[in-house]
Structure formats: C-alpha cells, structure tokens
Write a protein that holds these residues in place. Structure first.
Motif, PDB file in Angstrom:
ATOM      1  N   PRO A 275     150.677  56.180 -48.135  1.00  0.00           N
ATOM      2  CA  PRO A 275     150.951  55.010 -47.360  1.00  0.00           C
ATOM      3  C   PRO A 275     149.890  54.844 -46.282  1.00  0.00           C
ATOM      4  CG  PRO A 275     153.115  55.541 -48.155  1.00  0.00           C
ATOM      5  CD  PRO A 275     152.313  56.740 -48.420  1.00  0.00           C
ATOM      6  N   LEU A 276     150.014  55.933 -45.703  1.00  0.00           N
ATOM      7  CA  LEU A 276     148.917  55.799 -44.502  1.00  0.00           C
ATOM      8  C   LEU A 276     147.564  55.688 -44.873  1.00  0.00           C
ATOM      9  CD1 LEU A 276     148.424  56.261 -41.104  1.00  0.00           C
ATOM     10  CD2 LEU A 276     148.428  59.002 -41.728  1.00  0.00           C
ATOM     11  N   ALA A 277     147.266  56.514 -45.903  1.00  0.00           N
ATOM     12  CA  ALA A 277     145.684  56.498 -46.580  1.00  0.00           C
ATOM     13  C   ALA A 277     145.361  54.913 -46.872  1.00  0.00           C
ATOM     14  CB  ALA A 277     145.495  57.465 -47.421  1.00  0.00           C
ATOM     15  N   GLU A 278     146.604  54.415 -47.579  1.00  0.00           N
ATOM     16  CA  GLU A 278     146.231  52.920 -48.013  1.00  0.00           C
ATOM     17  C   GLU A 278     146.527  51.804 -47.101  1.00  0.00           C
ATOM     18  OE1 GLU A 278     148.825  52.763 -51.563  1.00  0.00           O
ATOM     19  OE2 GLU A 278     147.533  54.270 -52.667  1.00  0.00           O
ATOM     20  N   LYS A 279     146.632  52.238 -45.833  1.00  0.00           N
ATOM     21  CA  LYS A 279     146.725  51.282 -44.757  1.00  0.00           C
ATOM     22  C   LYS A 279     147.969  50.383 -44.748  1.00  0.00           C
ATOM     23  CE  LYS A 279     141.880  50.847 -43.311  1.00  0.00           C
ATOM     24  NZ  LYS A 279     140.625  50.021 -43.158  1.00  0.00           N
ATOM     25  N   GLN A 280     149.248  51.203 -45.321  1.00  0.00           N
ATOM     26  CA  GLN A 280     150.400  50.715 -45.307  1.00  0.00           C
ATOM     27  C   GLN A 280     151.356  50.945 -44.518  1.00  0.00           C
ATOM     28  OE1 GLN A 280     150.960  51.206 -50.009  1.00  0.00           O
ATOM     29  NE2 GLN A 280     152.255  49.345 -49.443  1.00  0.00           N
ATOM     30  N   ALA A 281     150.858  51.900 -43.413  1.00  0.00           N
ATOM     31  CA  ALA A 281     151.639  52.581 -42.583  1.00  0.00           C
ATOM     32  C   ALA A 281     151.211  52.353 -41.199  1.00  0.00           C
ATOM     33  CB  ALA A 281     151.952  53.900 -42.876  1.00  0.00           C
ATOM     34  N   THR A 282     151.790  52.612 -40.069  1.00  0.00           N
ATOM     35  CA  THR A 282     151.434  52.491 -38.499  1.00  0.00           C
ATOM     36  C   THR A 282     151.486  51.039 -38.184  1.00  0.00           C
ATOM     37  OG1 THR A 282     149.017  52.426 -38.589  1.00  0.00           O
ATOM     38  CG2 THR A 282     150.298  54.654 -38.623  1.00  0.00           C
ATOM     39  N   VAL A 283     151.816  51.014 -36.650  1.00  0.00           N
ATOM     40  CA  VAL A 283     151.901  49.825 -36.057  1.00  0.00           C
ATOM     41  C   VAL A 283     150.552  49.074 -36.168  1.00  0.00           C
ATOM     42  CG1 VAL A 283     152.264  48.503 -33.930  1.00  0.00           C
ATOM     43  CG2 VAL A 283     154.042  50.216 -34.716  1.00  0.00           C
ATOM     44  N   PRO A 284     149.333  49.632 -35.733  1.00  0.00           N
ATOM     45  CA  PRO A 284     148.069  49.232 -35.553  1.00  0.00           C
ATOM     46  C   PRO A 284     147.725  48.565 -37.029  1.00  0.00           C
ATOM     47  CG  PRO A 284     147.855  51.159 -34.677  1.00  0.00           C
ATOM     48  CD  PRO A 284     149.153  51.088 -35.253  1.00  0.00           C
ATOM     49  N   CYS A 285     148.059  49.266 -38.355  1.00  0.00           N
ATOM     50  CA  CYS A 285     148.042  48.664 -39.679  1.00  0.00           C
ATOM     51  C   CYS A 285     148.806  47.389 -39.735  1.00  0.00           C
ATOM     52  CB  CYS A 285     148.226  49.548 -40.603  1.00  0.00           C
ATOM     53  SG  CYS A 285     146.837  50.809 -40.802  1.00  0.00           S
ATOM     54  N   LEU A 286     149.847  47.321 -39.261  1.00  0.00           N
ATOM     55  CA  LEU A 286     150.685  46.176 -39.370  1.00  0.00           C
ATOM     56  C   LEU A 286     149.954  44.723 -38.620  1.00  0.00           C
ATOM     57  CD1 LEU A 286     153.406  44.701 -40.151  1.00  0.00           C
ATOM     58  CD2 LEU A 286     154.538  45.545 -37.988  1.00  0.00           C
ATOM     59  N   ALA A 287     149.605  45.215 -37.360  1.00  0.00           N
ATOM     60  CA  ALA A 287     148.986  44.204 -36.581  1.00  0.00           C
ATOM     61  C   ALA A 287     147.589  43.649 -37.344  1.00  0.00           C
ATOM     62  CB  ALA A 287     148.505  45.008 -35.221  1.00  0.00           C
ATOM     63  N   ASP A 288     146.817  44.356 -37.859  1.00  0.00           N
ATOM     64  CA  ASP A 288     145.835  43.928 -38.556  1.00  0.00           C
ATOM     65  C   ASP A 288     146.236  43.194 -39.622  1.00  0.00           C
ATOM     66  OD1 ASP A 288     144.373  45.214 -36.826  1.00  0.00           O
ATOM     67  OD2 ASP A 288     143.840  47.018 -38.139  1.00  0.00           O
TER      68      ASP A 288
END
Length: 618
Positions: A275-288
């Motif tokens: 999920p991290l690699a697919e930009k489904q994880a972390t607050v910065p990814c959520l913000a974007d």
C-alpha cells in the motif's frame, strides 16, 4: 526544481480552493451546495488524530464528544516559515500567532457556539492555518457518532449527531471522508453505513483506515483486502494512516516526529509495504489525494455553480419585487397600497377568467375543482334516471298512489294527479344534492381567495385581516343568493311544464322502444298494472326533460353567483379600501418579520452578486 514544481502546483490547485473558500466565507453555502470534503467517523475512530496530522496543530482531545459543531479547516501551504492562524465564529474573529493556541480557542469557540453542557450545534467554526507543512486543502470536520449521552447531554444525542452528519453527506457536491479504525469490524462501522446510504455506489466516498499498529496478529490480510477494494467496494477506495496515539501524546511526541514514525512503520511492516508503494498509505499521501479529489470536484461543479447563482439571484429579486419597496410618506404609502391591491385584483380576475399564465393562480385549480363537482352532478342525475329504469321501489310507489286514487277517480281516466305529485317528488329529491354542491364550491372559492390574500398580503397583517373580512362577507352574501336562485329553480320545476312539441317528441321516441303503445286505452279499461306502466313511462320522459334543464342551470347559477359575482364584488370592495384615507397607515404597516425578511433577501442578493463577480474574475 522544488520551487518550480511548487509554483506550478499552486497555479493549478490553489485558485480553485481559494475560490470555493471565498464563496463559503461570503455565506453562499447557505443558498447553494458547494464542493466540500466532510470528515465523519464513529466516536474514538481516530478522526482527530488524522486532522491533527493534516493540519499540524493539536485539536481538543479527551474522553467523550470533543467535536460538538462543524469545524471548517482551511489549510494553506506557504513557502515561508511563518505560521499564521485565524479562528472565526458568529461575529467573532481572532488571529492566532502560535499553533499552541488552537486547541484552547476551539474549546472556547465550541462552548460559545454549542454551550458548556456538551450539546451539539449546527453553527460552523472556521479555522484557517497557513504554514510550510500544511497541505492545500479545505475540509469540514463533523462530530463523531456517539451512541450514549454523557453527563448533561440530551438523551437523543445520537439522533442529533446523525441528523447533522446527514445534512452534509447527502449533498451530491460533498466528498465523504470516512475514518475507520482497523481494529474494529470495518464492514459494520456506523459512519461507513451512513455514507453508503446516501452514496450507494461509493463514487463520493473515500475511506481512511486508522490505528494499523493495533490490529490483531493475523488480521492484516483482512485490512489489505479492504485496501484492494475487495470487501466493501468504494469507487474512490481506501487509504491507511498511522497517527499519534494517546501514549505518543503523553510522551510529548511532536506531529513532525509522528510523521517520521509513520513512514518507518509502513516501510518496516511487511503487510503494508505494498500500500505504501501504491501511495495508499501515510498522511502525506492522504493529503495529496484529498486535494486532488477536491479540486476535481470543484472543476466539475463550476458550470453548475454559475447557473445556480444566476437562478438564485433571479429568485431573490422576484421575492423582493413581490414585497415591494418600503413606503415612507403618505403618497408612497398610498401608491404602495394601490400596487398591492392591484396585483391581488389582477390575480383574482385571472382566476375568474381562467387565464392561468401565472403559475400560482393555475396551482389554485378552482376551475378544475368546480368542473369536477359539475361532472359529479351530471353523473348523479344520470344515476337517478337509471334507477327509474332498474329499481322496483319507484314503480311500487307509483302503484300505491294509483290505487289510493281509485276512490275519487272513475275507471279509465289517466291519473294526472298521481303523475304530477310523483314528478314533483322526483325533482324535489334533487334539490338537497344541488345545495350541497353549491356549499362545496362556496367553501372552495373562499379557500382559494383566502390563499391568494395570504400570497399578496402575508407581510401586511392588517390589510390581510381586512381582506379576509371582505371575503367572508362576500362569501355569505353570494352563498345566500346562490341558494335562493337554486331554490327558485326547483320551485319553478315544481310547476311541471315543458313545451308540448318537446314532450310529444320524447313520447314518440319512447313508444319506439316500449313493448306497448301508450294509446291502447281505446281498446277498453286498463288494468292497474297497465296504468302504472303508462304512468311510469310518462314519469321517465318528464324526468329526462327536467334533469336536462337542471344539469346546466344549477351549475350556471353557482358559477355566476359564487365565482363570477364573488370576484367582481371582491374587486370592487378591495379598491374601495383605497378611499379609507384614515386607514392607509395601518393597512401598510408590516408585520415584525417582514422587515427582517426584506433585510435577509437583500443580504442574500448582495452575497450572490459578489459570488457571481468572484466567478467572473476566477
């Protein structure tokens, strides 16, 4: 390169967010729905932690319900290291110079807006934050779903919160961000169920999973299935974040440190590396992702916003025009009163003439109602005629009358007296239904005229009261005249008359269809049955003639007195009001709420026009 990318990003994103924020600041969201991200979640779902991670400031925390009214969070990314904040609610606005002030000011704001007894308010608090670490994003945080009232909270707190949440998430312009902790049964999360009720396809719903560090061992694959959209499907899908927990807060972990720990958690956890690699994880990814979703929503809504603004301005102008200008001197007051009465009279004339070019007059449906009543009257007369053909009751009554007359009449004579009394009996039975129909239409006319009076004079209570008195007086007068005319018609019908030629032609038509001739009395004395048959046939013929007269005359009398004359007299009475010079001041006196309504409409028109200007400049 970073600066160039940032400038390009700001050129493409920030103007859209600023435009919608400016409309919301004007209060345009009172008049039409604006593209919005709303954050919902069950109580203790980690909602506050997500918002803290996005905003970079601490929000109220602790046991119980901490968000008690909508919190609009406007975040703006700036290049400088200077942090700026501002909080606004009701007529209060305060600049904030340090992030540490935010939590305290929000608590104060909630106590002011919603009271200090942990109650809920629909009034919004706005918090603006500008910082280097903040994303370009605007969202609205709503109270968490609480099931049990705590302390002095009202017993129906859950119902109140759900009603507030639903008022936001049901709008097609809203993106619903649902916060769900990983360590619960995600499929049955109340917030997700509410979102799916208003957005069954999930095209407006994005879910963010929290507390992945608290998942039971072995349950990680279930969470990954959600992230792959394999369990509860949402078109916008799912993201996962790890924010500060209570222990982290107790240990004074900063938000920046929490973001670092979050990244380390997902990188080191074998279950969530993908999920991290697919930009489904972390607050910065959520913000974007949220920023991207909101800007797309705004772009798609621009044309709709433009048309809705135009429509709302026209609607507001019409309402203001219908209220008229506020009169000041005697001349203006009389002119104002004259215009109000003239517009009312134009509507009642349109009502009487059947000119339904104005929607409101058409909606009153006086003509369709009266026509339906007259059609029922026609059907009733036909039913009575049919009863003469099919029922034995009437024939038996004629027979009794014939037998009763034998004592005074020699055999062989036609029983005209029996015919006359029976015919009068038949006609007399129709009088009461005719009067009932007249009363029904009289009530409808009064109701329609009163509704029109409310439409035109609702804000002028004394003129409305005077108009209602006039309507009641005319109604009684015209009802009496209509009743008198209908009774006169039936008294005339009691004479038993029609032209010989008309009656003879009817007899000839009947003879063609009867099994016997009406002139067989030349062959000898008729039996009682034969006499009864002849009389019954004659009564059928006469009833048809009389009912054909009444089927039109009764409705014509009602239309003339109840509709045409009522409206003509009302028009005359209304214009006579203008001659009451000593009453003009009283009649144009507005009720208390009328001035407030005018002020509200003017304010609405001003903000809508400002919004239209902002859209043109945008």
């Amino acid at each position: 390169m970073d600066n160039a990318f940032h400038d390009l990003y700001e050129d493409k994103v920030r103007p859209y967010l600023d435009f919608i924020d400016s409309l919301r600041a004007l209060g345009v969201d009172q008049d039409l729905p604006l593209p919005t991200i709303v954050v919902i979640g069950d109580q203790s779902s980690g909602k506050s932690s997500v918002l803290e991670a996005l905003s970079g400031v601490s929000l109220p925390r602790g046991g119980g319900l901490m968000t008690r009214c909508p919190l609009e969070l406007i975040l703006k990314n700036v290049k400088t290291d200077e942090w700026k904040g501002m909080i606004a609610y009701k007529d209060y606005e305060k600049k904030l110079g340090d992030p540490s002030e935010v939590e305290r000011e929000i608590k104060t704001a909630q106590d002011t807006v919603a009271g200090k007894n942990n109650e809920i308010s629909t009034e919004r608090i706005t918090l603006k934050i500008e910082s280097r670490t903040a994303p370009d994003l605007t969202l609205i945080d709503l109270p968490g779903i609480a099931r049990i009232a705590v302390g002095s909270q009202s017993h129906d707190i859950e119902k109140t919160i759900k009603k507030l949440i639903n008022s936001y998430i049901k709008k097609a312009e809203t993106i619903n961000l649902v916060v769900i902790p990983c360590n619960t049964d995600i499929a049955t999360a109340e917030a997700l169920q509410m979102a799916r009720e208003v957005d069954p396809s999930g095209e407006r719903t994005l879910a963010v999973l929290t507390k992945p560090d608290l998942i039971d061992k072995g349950a990680e694959e279930q969470v990954n299935k959600l992230l792959r959209n394999e369990l509860v499907f949402l078109q916008k899908g799912y993201l996962i974040v790890r924010c500060r927990g209570q222990q982290d807060i107790d240990n004074k972990m900063s938000l920046s440190e929490a973001l670092k720990r979050e990244m380390e958690f997902f990188k080191s956890n074998k279950h969530f590396r993908q999920p991290l690699a697919e930009k489904q994880a972390t607050v910065p990814c959520l913000a974007d992702r949220l920023t991207s979703e909101l800007v797309q929503k705004i772009k798609k809504s621009l044309s709709t916003i433009e048309s809705q603004l135009q429509s709302k301005v026209e609607e507001t102008n019409q309402e203001l025009a219908s209220m008229g200008d506020t009169p000041s001197d005697d001349s203006e007051k009389k002119s104002f009163l004259s215009n109000k009465i003239r517009k009312f009279c134009n509507d009642i004339i349109a009502l009487a003439s059947g000119d339904f070019s104005q929607d409101f007059v058409s909606d009153l449906k006086l003509f369709p109602f009266s026509r339906e009543c007259f059609e029922k009257w026609h059907c009733y007369l036909k039913e009575q005629e049919s009863d003469l053909e099919t029922k034995d009751d009437f024939r038996n009554k004629v027979k009794d009358n014939v037998e009763s007359s034998y004592g005074r009449q020699l055999p062989g004579f036609l029983h005209y007296g029996v015919f006359e009394s029976s015919a009068k009996y038949l006609i007399r039975k129709l009088e009461e239904p005719a009067l009932e129909m007249q009363k029904e239409i009289s009530d409808k006319v009064k109701s329609v005229l009163t509704e029109l009076a409310y439409k035109h004079f609702a804000e002028l209570p004394k003129l409305l009261k005077e108009t209602k008195v006039i309507i009641d007086k005319i109604r009684q007068m015209q009802e009496d005249e209509a009743n008198q005319m209908i009774k006169t018609l039936f008294r005339m019908e009691s004479m038993i008359y029609t032209q010989d030629a008309i009656y003879s032609s009817r007899v000839e038509l009947m003879e063609d269809t009867e099994e016997y001739s009406m002139h067989d009395n030349n062959k000898g004395l008729m039996s009682t049955e034969s006499v009864v048959s002849h009389l019954t046939t004659h009564l059928k013929i006469y009833y048809k003639i009389a009912s054909h007269r009444l089927v039109d005359l009764v409705p014509m009398a009602i239309k003339y007195y109840q509709m045409q004359e009522s409206i003509t007299k009302l028009q005359g009475e209304m214009f006579s009001i203008l001659q009451m010079r000593d009453l003009v001041d009283e009649l144009v006196e507005e009720e208390g709420t009328a001035a407030e309504k005018r002020r509200t409409l003017i304010e609405r028109r001003e903000r809508l026009n400002k919004a239209r200007l902002a859209l043109i400049k945008f």
